[in-house]
Design an enzyme around this catalytic site. Sequence first.
Site, PDB file in Angstrom:
ATOM      1  CB  THR A 122      -5.915  32.915  13.765  1.00 50.23           C
ATOM      2  OG1 THR A 122      -6.788  33.922  13.273  1.00 50.23           O
ATOM      3  CG2 THR A 122      -6.368  32.469  15.127  1.00 50.23           C
ATOM      4  CD  GLU A 124     -13.070  37.414   7.060  1.00 52.04           C
ATOM      5  OE1 GLU A 124     -13.207  38.563   6.647  1.00 52.04           O
ATOM      6  OE2 GLU A 124     -13.210  36.398   6.353  1.00 52.04           O
TER       7      GLU A 124
HETATM    8  C1  LIG Z   1     -13.967  28.281  10.625  1.00 57.48           C
HETATM    9  C2  LIG Z   1     -12.913  29.307  10.894  1.00 57.48           C
HETATM   10  C3  LIG Z   1     -12.078  29.712   9.879  1.00 57.48           C
HETATM   11  C4  LIG Z   1     -11.053  30.622  10.121  1.00 57.48           C
HETATM   12  N1  LIG Z   1     -10.214  30.973   9.104  1.00 57.48           N
HETATM   13  C5  LIG Z   1      -9.104  31.723   9.371  1.00 57.48           C
HETATM   14  C6  LIG Z   1      -8.111  31.953   8.397  1.00 57.48           C
HETATM   15  O1  LIG Z   1      -8.213  31.520   7.262  1.00 57.48           O
HETATM   16  N2  LIG Z   1      -7.006  32.642   8.735  1.00 57.48           N
HETATM   17  C7  LIG Z   1      -6.836  33.155   9.990  1.00 57.48           C
HETATM   18  O2  LIG Z   1      -5.821  33.766  10.242  1.00 57.48           O
HETATM   19  N3  LIG Z   1      -7.764  32.971  10.962  1.00 57.48           N
HETATM   20  C8  LIG Z   1      -8.894  32.265  10.685  1.00 57.48           C
HETATM   21  N4  LIG Z   1      -9.824  32.018  11.678  1.00 57.48           N
HETATM   22  C9  LIG Z   1      -9.608  32.543  13.026  1.00 57.48           C
HETATM   23  C10 LIG Z   1     -10.553  33.653  13.422  1.00 57.48           C
HETATM   24  O3  LIG Z   1     -10.217  34.832  12.777  1.00 57.48           O
HETATM   25  C11 LIG Z   1     -10.545  33.795  14.952  1.00 57.48           C
HETATM   26  O4  LIG Z   1     -11.163  32.663  15.466  1.00 57.48           O
HETATM   27  C12 LIG Z   1     -11.260  35.045  15.388  1.00 57.48           C
HETATM   28  O5  LIG Z   1     -10.440  36.131  15.158  1.00 57.48           O
HETATM   29  C13 LIG Z   1     -11.663  35.033  16.857  1.00 57.48           C
HETATM   30  O6  LIG Z   1     -10.538  34.936  17.651  1.00 57.48           O
HETATM   31  P1  LIG Z   1     -10.393  33.801  18.764  1.00 57.48           P
HETATM   32  O7  LIG Z   1     -10.926  32.546  18.194  1.00 57.48           O
HETATM   33  O8  LIG Z   1      -8.996  33.823  19.194  1.00 57.48           O
HETATM   34  O9  LIG Z   1     -11.320  34.257  19.934  1.00 57.48           O
HETATM   35  P2  LIG Z   1     -10.821  34.958  21.276  1.00 57.48           P
HETATM   36  O10 LIG Z   1     -10.220  36.255  20.945  1.00 57.48           O
HETATM   37  O11 LIG Z   1     -10.021  34.029  22.087  1.00 57.48           O
HETATM   38  O12 LIG Z   1     -12.207  35.231  21.978  1.00 57.48           O
HETATM   39  C14 LIG Z   1     -12.719  34.411  23.024  1.00 57.48           C
HETATM   40  C15 LIG Z   1     -13.759  35.196  23.773  1.00 57.48           C
HETATM   41  O13 LIG Z   1     -13.159  36.332  24.395  1.00 57.48           O
HETATM   42  C16 LIG Z   1     -13.825  37.516  24.065  1.00 57.48           C
HETATM   43  N5  LIG Z   1     -12.854  38.596  23.889  1.00 57.48           N
HETATM   44  C17 LIG Z   1     -11.650  38.516  23.292  1.00 57.48           C
HETATM   45  N6  LIG Z   1     -11.037  39.710  23.322  1.00 57.48           N
HETATM   46  C18 LIG Z   1     -11.871  40.567  23.943  1.00 57.48           C
HETATM   47  C19 LIG Z   1     -11.820  41.951  24.277  1.00 57.48           C
HETATM   48  N7  LIG Z   1     -10.769  42.678  23.974  1.00 57.48           N
HETATM   49  N8  LIG Z   1     -12.860  42.500  24.921  1.00 57.48           N
HETATM   50  C20 LIG Z   1     -13.926  41.768  25.236  1.00 57.48           C
HETATM   51  N9  LIG Z   1     -14.041  40.459  24.952  1.00 57.48           N
HETATM   52  C21 LIG Z   1     -13.026  39.860  24.310  1.00 57.48           C
HETATM   53  C22 LIG Z   1     -14.563  37.228  22.775  1.00 57.48           C
HETATM   54  O14 LIG Z   1     -15.737  38.002  22.673  1.00 57.48           O
HETATM   55  C23 LIG Z   1     -14.872  35.740  22.881  1.00 57.48           C
HETATM   56  O15 LIG Z   1     -16.104  35.565  23.527  1.00 57.48           O
HETATM   57  C24 LIG Z   1     -10.864  31.139  11.420  1.00 57.48           C
HETATM   58  C25 LIG Z   1     -11.752  30.749  12.442  1.00 57.48           C
HETATM   59  C26 LIG Z   1     -12.746  29.842  12.198  1.00 57.48           C
HETATM   60  C27 LIG Z   1     -13.656  29.449  13.329  1.00 57.48           C
END
Ligand SMILES: Cc1cc2nc3c(=O)[nH]c(=O)nc-3n(C[C@H](O)[C@H](O)[C@H](O)COP(=O)(O)OP(=O)(O)OC[C@H]3O[C@@H](n4cnc5c(N)ncnc54)[C@H](O)[C@@H]3O)c2cc1C
Lengths: 669, 669
Positions: free
Chosen positions: B132, B430
């Site tokens: 991410t 995930e």
């Molecule tokens: C505590 C924690 C630990 C983590 N650990 C790791 C790690 O070790 N390594 C790593 O790489 N990542 C890690 N992550 C990241 C995690 O994988 C991402 O937060 C997750 O993939 C969600 O992506 P985002 O936060 O960018 O949400 P976004 O994609 O920005 O989503 C925001 C909103 O948009 C909506 N949305 C997005 N795309 C679409 C779509 N195509 N259609 C409809 N709705 C959509 C979603 O439903 C959501 O409501 C971690 C996250 C957290 C919170």
Amino acid sequence: MLPMERAKASFEVARMSEALYGGADAVKRRRFIMMPAAQLLYPEKHEWTREELMKRSIDDFINIHKDFVQEGYRPQRDEVSWMGEIAGNTGSMMPHYGLFLPTIVGQGSPEQVATWLPRALNFEIIGCYAQTELAHGSAIRALQTQAVYDVETGEFILDTPTLGAMKWWNSNIGCVATHAAVYAQLIVQGKEYGLHVFMVQVRDENHHCLPGIELGDCGRKLGDNAIDTGYMRLRGVRIPREHMFSKRQYVTRDGQYKRRVSTGGDSGKASALAKRASYLTMVQARAGMTSLSAGKLAAACTVAVRYSCVRVQGFADTSEGQSYRSAENQVIEYQIQRSRLFKQVAICYAMRASGSWMNEAVRKLSDVANKSDATMPEIHASSAGLKGLCTKLSADGMEDLRKCCGGHGFLLNSGIGSMATDFVWQVSAEGDWVVLLLQTARYLMNARRAALRGEQVSGLAACLEPLRDPLFKISSARPSTPQAVEDLLNLDLLLQYFQYRTLAATTKVGERLDAKMSKGMSFEAAWNACAVGLKRAAESHIYYFMLRNFVEVIRTQQDEHVVPVLERLCALFAVQNMVAGELWSGLLPEDLIDLAEEAEAQLLDALRPDAVALVDAFDIPDRVLNSTIGRSDGRVYEALYESARDSPLNQGKGKVPFEGYEEVLAPHL
Amino acid sequence: MLPMERAKASFEVARMSEALYGGADAVKRRRFIMMPAAQLLYPEKHEWTREELMKRSIDDFINIHKDFVQEGYRPQRDEVSWMGEIAGNTGSMMPHYGLFLPTIVGQGSPEQVATWLPRALNFEIIGCYAQTELAHGSAIRALQTQAVYDVETGEFILDTPTLGAMKWWNSNIGCVATHAAVYAQLIVQGKEYGLHVFMVQVRDENHHCLPGIELGDCGRKLGDNAIDTGYMRLRGVRIPREHMFSKRQYVTRDGQYKRRVSTGGDSGKASALAKRASYLTMVQARAGMTSLSAGKLAAACTVAVRYSCVRVQGFADTSEGQSYRSAENQVIEYQIQRSRLFKQVAICYAMRASGSWMNEAVRKLSDVANKSDATMPEIHASSAGLKGLCTKLSADGMEDLRKCCGGHGFLLNSGIGSMATDFVWQVSAEGDWVVLLLQTARYLMNARRAALRGEQVSGLAACLEPLRDPLFKISSARPSTPQAVEDLLNLDLLLQYFQYRTLAATTKVGERLDAKMSKGMSFEAAWNACAVGLKRAAESHIYYFMLRNFVEVIRTQQDEHVVPVLERLCALFAVQNMVAGELWSGLLPEDLIDLAEEAEAQLLDALRPDAVALVDAFDIPDRVLNSTIGRSDGRVYEALYESARDSPLNQGKGKVPFEGYEEVLAPHL
Ligand SMILES: Cc1cc2nc3c(=O)[nH]c(=O)nc-3n(C[C@H](O)[C@H](O)[C@H](O)COP(=O)(O)OP(=O)(O)OC[C@H]3O[C@@H](n4cnc5c(N)ncnc54)[C@H](O)[C@@H]3O)c2cc1C
Ligand SMILES: Cc1cc2nc3c(=O)[nH]c(=O)nc-3n(C[C@H](O)[C@H](O)[C@H](O)COP(=O)(O)OP(=O)(O)OC[C@H]3O[C@@H](n4cnc5c(N)ncnc54)[C@H](O)[C@@H]3O)c2cc1C
């Protein structure tokens, strides 16, 4: 991104704020209230210890209030909930002003008020509201703390005789309070007189516990930790006879229990008036909590909507084999995201409308304080469920909006991270939401029975009027089936459906209740066996109540650009509720649902250009939001990065990588 | 109170535990796994600083694992989720073992695995999973980190070229990791080859950042704060060519991009196998998250159910004028409370069944790793939505159970206080739950189209079979209407209804999608315009999937006392879902709903005597629960009081009332 969004709006933000808060004056007053407090919010507060949080919240509260109060300022109805909106945490002074002062005013005799109020207003004594015990919260009548009158000395002897009777959850008793308004069972000469309130000094001039009194903090909580919510054990604590709050009753020196009668001499009328006054106080408090629920949810909406416009995620063209630099969508463009966001915005506007409507109702009722008013019991009963449902909806809404912010919503610096957890105790406290909804249900059952007896039912309960006809059948009460999507944008038709739902749910559970009782079940057993259905009836009623208030508030609006947008929000509030299906089982024909789904989609599109303007209209300053991702300039990533750099874990770099590194990690590497 | 409750049970707890965890051996294995970790849980942890939490979690993790791992122990499928259940917090080592190791194994060439794996297993290098970025989470294809191949030196040059490209949310990069598996866009000689993974050493032997690398913690989070989830900026960081993970592809010294073909030589088959393997890994991970969701929810159920039996609240006889010492009800006797509690217990058992079913499916699929299996795509697609829905249901369930504990559930020492907030990031990470449900929807739309073309659809998608008939009409597909409550306790009929819902929801939204596209909308636009309905179809399908798995698992059980109770829970899972009405709009006739409500009430009563035994069967030791109000001996009030006395705010008593007293409060008193 945000300026572009703002340019799309179909209305002037200032006009919408006026509609929300009740006019230009109110908006000004609200800003004035927000100003001093907003200067005292700290971006770094999420890293503070509890001690630090407590200390600052006390200091800030006193600094902000003392001068104003000394100059005679007393907050107006809506101002208290505005204050609550800004305060990130409750803090130890809030219950002093919010619960202890009203107890003095509401329960004290004129002499008691004269003695205690000025000192309390001036922070010379700090009071706690001591009702709940370790083993009793909702069941107030079963509180076990005793106040036994000692006719020898003319004192009350207060005791929490068992572990479970210990006072618990008493905000600010842990470290701060000097006095407490203690709820206890009054016992005079062996006879129980029920719950009464007593003024007990709990700490001496060195702030040490007085003899027989043990005080402490209950421990760290899920949220809202700036306050020393505490416990209190009383063992044979003697207080003067004059320390029983005695606006309405007192105990004579020789141990007689006396009720005061109004000077007019008519004791029936006096007690009706007293009841009325206490109803009014309760309704007012619940109107305040409804507004507060709206205000807190508004902050979450502001963060999530703005962020969803700034956040772009996912290729506009999803076919394979494109460059990673291809154009992407703002996440607000995703229908599900938009549906979740606008659902909360609509709920928020609806709650705000109900809060205002209730404030207005209280004002009107107070004006005619001597006339009997048939709508009083009904407003009182609805206010219970309204507090219950709105605090619950608000907490749920904040959490869903947090999820809408994806991973970043999990960071506390997002501002939305701990909003729900700081707020959510309000769903349980001052009336557990389920217990309150059951109160509303009880009123509905009574109103139903009255209607069945042919009596007139007033106000909102008027939707039960059809029951007065002995031949009435619920199936014939369904409003006309809409033929086109436009019909579902008609607020009158929507209202009819919500009204019909209350009628149907009330009838259904009422009949079930009657059947059980006529089979010989006790009232308690039958009630409990129907409780799930009773709660559904009450929720249906409260939604109807909210929709009705929302429509009424819209009808008072003039601005030609504001009104259509409010109408869309109002229709969305109703239509999403129908589409979700909860509480509607069996009530809506399938064609209607198809139309409702289509109506939802259309409304989500129609409201899209107004998204940012709708949350800007909440008029919440950046300092109050205290959010990296919801700031009004949209510089989300810069703010996240800057805030992360300030993380305490990043400060030691260069010396030790982190506390414990040498000990737990280095030996393995 | 609890011994009395336990005496009521209709089954032996040990037999139920075996049913839950897959036999007596599994229960034993689970206890064995729980033992060492359970000794390392600390009641006072809610008062710890982040540094302290981190330090202890690292130390504990290494102490528990190192010896076992060196002796060759590798956890079995379900053991990982059991470990997750006990760990109060994720901790910095969990992503090392849980994400980094699997990346080495899954993406590394045999030489790479041989080099890196032993060192990683032995904690000589600590790895981070760096996918991410600040501006990209769900949209993985749009990640902006670049790995440009420099043909001059034979190195990759890694860069996060913009603020938004900075790696973010990378668990344990903040302070702890020495290495990172970095996802980056591979660019060779100006050509984009898409995302690849690179092994990057990020800290030197003194644990300082290497040149060009900036690392830090992202800041405090809503929960789960024992881990240094961090950020990473890369500026011109050079790594050897051999550090691109190259199980399936590599770049030659002179800059040619090569795919490896399997030794068999059939590249089509090889890529199918690779896809299959990656599907299996994903399904397995999601099965694990489903089990974990069940396990965490089980802890919340244990606390809330036990507490609801100990808590008495409200007079049994509600008439006026009684003594405050009158007999009261246990709160579990209240129908609404019981309905909320048992709802979560049933969901928990259902999730557990789906987790087991999935584990079993993975095992079967792995056995036939070379045969093609038609159910694979379907299980893969369902696993996406299952992870999405179960993490969401679990978080929501924990929070509602917390509310069921009234005020006390707001205290962290209740054990249930921060369960949801520590867990809830799993709903976003995930795979965001909505994004995952839309993946399931995509599969459903494809299956529907296949059925409409007359093709056979297998496994769970078989519920779409009727669509193969060109004359099919959804209205004719509704299962027989139940005539009596008993019919609704019939699991086959319930399954038919859930199957019917999937069919109806899929058909409805599929037709809408087709209509939009045939009117000339692009696929993306039409998809988005139907997304709310698509999510509903996917959720319907996942509930069906869960119910089906639950029924299948029950059918393998033998114990005559266990089976009827599981059948009741299973029926309750289905019936409460119907009564709630969500997703059922228009699908259920009103008579059926009346029967379902009656069935729910009966099931709640029938399950009542088994309440405590059902949660005892989860077999969660007190140390793991770490809960004042959920302990197995039911000594709730004693525990609350003792824990409160330990609050740090209560330690200074006698000297200073609280930090800041002299400064902020004393001057006013
Ligand atoms: C505590 C924690 C630990 C983590 N650990 C790791 C790690 O070790 N390594 C790593 O790489 N990542 C890690 N992550 C990241 C995690 O994988 C991402 O937060 C997750 O993939 C969600 O992506 P985002 O936060 O960018 O949400 P976004 O994609 O920005 O989503 C925001 C909103 O948009 C909506 N949305 C997005 N795309 C679409 C779509 N195509 N259609 C409809 N709705 C959509 C979603 O439903 C959501 O409501 C971690 C996250 C957290 C919170
Ligand atoms: C942060 C915080 C601050 C507080 N501040 C104060 C304060 O300053 N002063 C003070 O006196 N108190 C205070 N309280 C206490 C608060 O008022 C109580 O927690 C509240 O009244 C709920 O009661 P309870 O916790 O005993 O819940 P319980 O009554 O024990 O409820 C437990 C469960 O039983 C259910 N239940 C209970 N009765 C019934 C019924 N009759 N029918 C159906 N279901 C039922 C409830 O729905 C709930 O799910 C505070 C609480 C909190 C959390």
